[in-house]
Motif scaffolding. Structure first.
Motif, short mmCIF file in Angstrom:
data_model
loop_
_atom_site.label_atom_id
_atom_site.label_comp_id
_atom_site.label_asym_id
_atom_site.label_seq_id
_atom_site.Cartn_x
_atom_site.Cartn_y
_atom_site.Cartn_z
N ALA A 78 0.83 -1.21 0.00
CA ALA A 78 0.00 0.00 0.00
C ALA A 78 0.86 1.26 0.00
CB ALA A 78 -0.93 -0.01 1.21
N ASP A 79 2.11 1.15 0.47
CA ASP A 79 3.00 2.32 0.54
C ASP A 79 3.65 2.65 -0.80
OD1 ASP A 79 2.46 2.40 3.27
OD2 ASP A 79 4.12 1.03 3.72
N LEU A 80 3.54 1.76 -1.77
CA LEU A 80 4.20 1.97 -3.07
C LEU A 80 3.46 3.04 -3.88
CD1 LEU A 80 6.67 0.51 -4.35
CD2 LEU A 80 5.04 -0.81 -5.68
N PRO A 81 4.18 4.05 -4.40
CA PRO A 81 3.53 5.09 -5.21
C PRO A 81 2.85 4.51 -6.45
CG PRO A 81 5.77 5.74 -4.59
CD PRO A 81 5.61 4.29 -4.22
N SER A 82 1.82 5.18 -6.92
CA SER A 82 1.05 4.68 -8.06
C SER A 82 1.88 4.53 -9.33
CB SER A 82 -0.14 5.61 -8.33
OG SER A 82 0.31 6.93 -8.59
N SER A 83 2.85 5.44 -9.54
CA SER A 83 3.70 5.34 -10.73
C SER A 83 4.53 4.06 -10.71
CB SER A 83 4.63 6.56 -10.82
OG SER A 83 5.42 6.67 -9.64
N ASN A 84 5.00 3.69 -9.52
CA ASN A 84 5.78 2.45 -9.39
C ASN A 84 4.90 1.22 -9.61
OD1 ASN A 84 7.66 4.31 -8.62
ND2 ASN A 84 8.33 3.24 -6.77
N ARG A 85 3.66 1.31 -9.16
CA ARG A 85 2.74 0.19 -9.37
C ARG A 85 2.48 -0.03 -10.85
NH1 ARG A 85 -2.22 0.62 -5.00
NH2 ARG A 85 -1.02 1.43 -3.24
N LEU A 86 2.28 1.06 -11.57
CA LEU A 86 2.02 0.97 -13.02
C LEU A 86 3.16 0.27 -13.73
CD1 LEU A 86 0.50 4.50 -13.73
CD2 LEU A 86 -0.62 2.31 -14.16
N SER A 87 4.39 0.62 -13.37
CA SER A 87 5.55 0.00 -14.02
C SER A 87 5.68 -1.47 -13.64
CB SER A 87 6.82 0.76 -13.65
OG SER A 87 7.03 0.72 -12.24
N LEU A 88 5.32 -1.82 -12.40
CA LEU A 88 5.41 -3.22 -11.98
C LEU A 88 4.38 -4.09 -12.69
CD1 LEU A 88 6.09 -3.04 -8.12
CD2 LEU A 88 7.59 -3.98 -9.87
N TYR A 89 3.17 -3.58 -12.85
CA TYR A 89 2.13 -4.35 -13.54
C TYR A 89 2.51 -4.65 -15.00
CZ TYR A 89 -1.23 -3.83 -9.71
OH TYR A 89 -1.87 -3.90 -8.50
N SER A 90 3.32 -3.79 -15.58
CA SER A 90 3.73 -3.98 -16.98
C SER A 90 5.12 -4.60 -17.09
CB SER A 90 3.72 -2.64 -17.72
OG SER A 90 4.58 -1.70 -17.08
N SER A 91 5.68 -5.06 -15.95
CA SER A 91 7.05 -5.59 -15.95
C SER A 91 7.13 -7.07 -16.31
CB SER A 91 7.68 -5.37 -14.56
OG SER A 91 6.99 -6.15 -13.58
N ASN A 92 5.98 -7.74 -16.43
CA ASN A 92 5.93 -9.18 -16.73
C ASN A 92 6.62 -10.04 -15.67
OD1 ASN A 92 4.67 -8.35 -19.03
ND2 ASN A 92 6.33 -8.86 -20.42
N ARG A 93 6.63 -9.54 -14.45
CA ARG A 93 7.21 -10.29 -13.34
C ARG A 93 6.13 -11.02 -12.55
NH1 ARG A 93 12.35 -8.83 -11.78
NH2 ARG A 93 11.93 -9.22 -9.57
N ILE A 94 6.55 -11.74 -11.52
CA ILE A 94 5.61 -12.38 -10.59
C ILE A 94 5.39 -11.39 -9.45
CG2 ILE A 94 5.22 -14.33 -9.05
CD1 ILE A 94 7.25 -15.90 -10.81
N LEU A 95 4.15 -10.94 -9.29
CA LEU A 95 3.85 -9.89 -8.33
C LEU A 95 3.06 -10.44 -7.15
CD1 LEU A 95 2.72 -7.13 -10.87
CD2 LEU A 95 5.02 -7.57 -9.99
N ILE A 96 3.55 -10.16 -5.94
CA ILE A 96 2.88 -10.58 -4.72
C ILE A 96 2.13 -9.37 -4.16
CG2 ILE A 96 3.17 -11.48 -2.39
CD1 ILE A 96 5.75 -12.80 -3.30
N LEU A 97 0.84 -9.51 -3.94
CA LEU A 97 0.04 -8.40 -3.41
C LEU A 97 -1.22 -8.93 -2.76
CD1 LEU A 97 -1.71 -6.57 -6.39
CD2 LEU A 97 -0.68 -8.83 -6.58
N SER A 98 -1.90 -8.06 -2.04
CA SER A 98 -3.13 -8.47 -1.36
C SER A 98 -4.33 -8.22 -2.27
CB SER A 98 -3.28 -7.67 -0.06
OG SER A 98 -3.56 -6.32 -0.35
N PRO A 99 -5.42 -8.95 -2.05
CA PRO A 99 -6.64 -8.72 -2.85
C PRO A 99 -7.16 -7.29 -2.74
CG PRO A 99 -6.81 -10.78 -1.64
CD PRO A 99 -5.58 -10.10 -1.14
N ARG A 100 -7.01 -6.68 -1.57
CA ARG A 100 -7.52 -5.32 -1.37
C ARG A 100 -6.78 -4.33 -2.27
NH1 ARG A 100 -8.09 -3.11 4.67
NH2 ARG A 100 -9.57 -4.84 4.65
#
Length: 288
Positions: A78-100
């Motif tokens: 939840a502390d990760l800035p939105s710009s960083n989230r956008l780049s992670l979603y498009s990074s084709n990596r395995i992402l660990i996160l909560s349903p919320r």
């Protein structure tokens, strides 16, 4: 070292691009199976989302990396800035996160469904049609029908509680295939027999006061069971004091009564609640 039956499970899952639900017996190393499975993730297909249950939020990443250090893992908090989230979603990596976090990002379009190749759930036994996880799958499948959905559970008893629990879970997650792996399955039993555990049985006798409390609770349970038999709503063969000592007894009674729960009287519902409380008291008597 990858276990043979883990290899078979992973192979079975990868055969169907739609995904699947895997139900293991407890103690068959679900974390190892998960690390083996996600290691086959192809980064060219998109990001793989790994939704963790709340109790594993802090330890899942370190656990998976300890099993497979080369996994391309990233964690979205939840502390990760939105710009960083956008780049992670498009990074084709395995992402660990909560349903919320994921549902908020999907609704605010920070997470593009077209960039998601698949989604993995570790707590299939706790999901339902009204859960956040089911809503997430509906959103992703609406805009990306090729996304795979995988669900795992190592609590088989929880998968049969209630009315058609497993079927409803699969339907809510858009999953067609069910993979059952009990301990008596040939590949599993052979693996377990290679290194049988050394069992040491230590018994501590109960004191006179404990025996007196146990006798009183059992007598009250017997009285409740006799009242339950009079309702003619449940199978009387299962309503014994011996069965009432086990945790599965609550599930046996609820499984029989769930389809007709709305037709039961207040007295019957109270008896079910009282039996559950009494069984807990017996458990606490020898535990604490």
């Amino acid at each position: 070292m990858v276990l043979k039956f883990h290899e078979q499970i992973v192979s079975n899952l990868l055969e169907d691009t739609n995904g699947g639900l895997v139900v293991l017996s407890s103690g068959l190393s679900l974390p190892k199976l998960l690390s083996s499975f996600i290691s086959f993730h192809s980064r060219s297909s998109g990001s793989l989302l790994l939704l963790h249950p709340p109790q594993l939020s802090s330890s899942l990443k370190s656990l998976l990396l300890s099993l497979s250090p080369d996994l391309p893992l990233s964690e979205i908090t939840a502390d990760l800035p939105s710009s960083n989230r956008l780049s992670l979603y498009s990074s084709n990596r395995i992402l660990i996160l909560s349903p919320r976090i994921l549902i908020v990002d999907l609704l605010t379009q920070k997470a593009q469904t077209s960039l998601i190749s698949g989604i993995v759930f570790l707590n299939a036994h706790s999901l339902s049609e009204s859960s956040t996880e089911s809503f997430i799958v509906r959103i992703i499948k609406t805009f990306n029908k090729n996304a795979s959905v995988y669900a795992f559970s190592d609590k088989p008893h929880s998968m049969v509680s209630g009315f058609a629990k497993t079927e409803r879970t699969m339907k809510s997650l858009f999953i067609r295939k069910l993979h059952l792996w009990p301990r008596f399955q040939v590949n599993v039993s052979e693996e377990l027999e290679r290194n049988p555990p050394e069992v040491v049985d230590i018994r501590v006798p109960m004191s006179k006061c404990m025996l007196g409390i146990q006798k009183a609770i059992v007598e009250v349970m017997d009285a409740c069971l006799k009242e339950m038999r009079k309702t003619n709503k449940v199978d009387v063969e299962d309503l014994t004091v011996e069965n009432g000592l086990f945790k599965s007894f609550d599930e046996i009674v609820r499984r029989q009564l769930d389809p007709i729960w709305h037709t039961l009287g207040k007295k019957t519902k109270q008896l079910v609640s009282d039996l559950k409380t009494l069984r807990k008291l017996l458990d606490y008597l020898v535990r604490y």
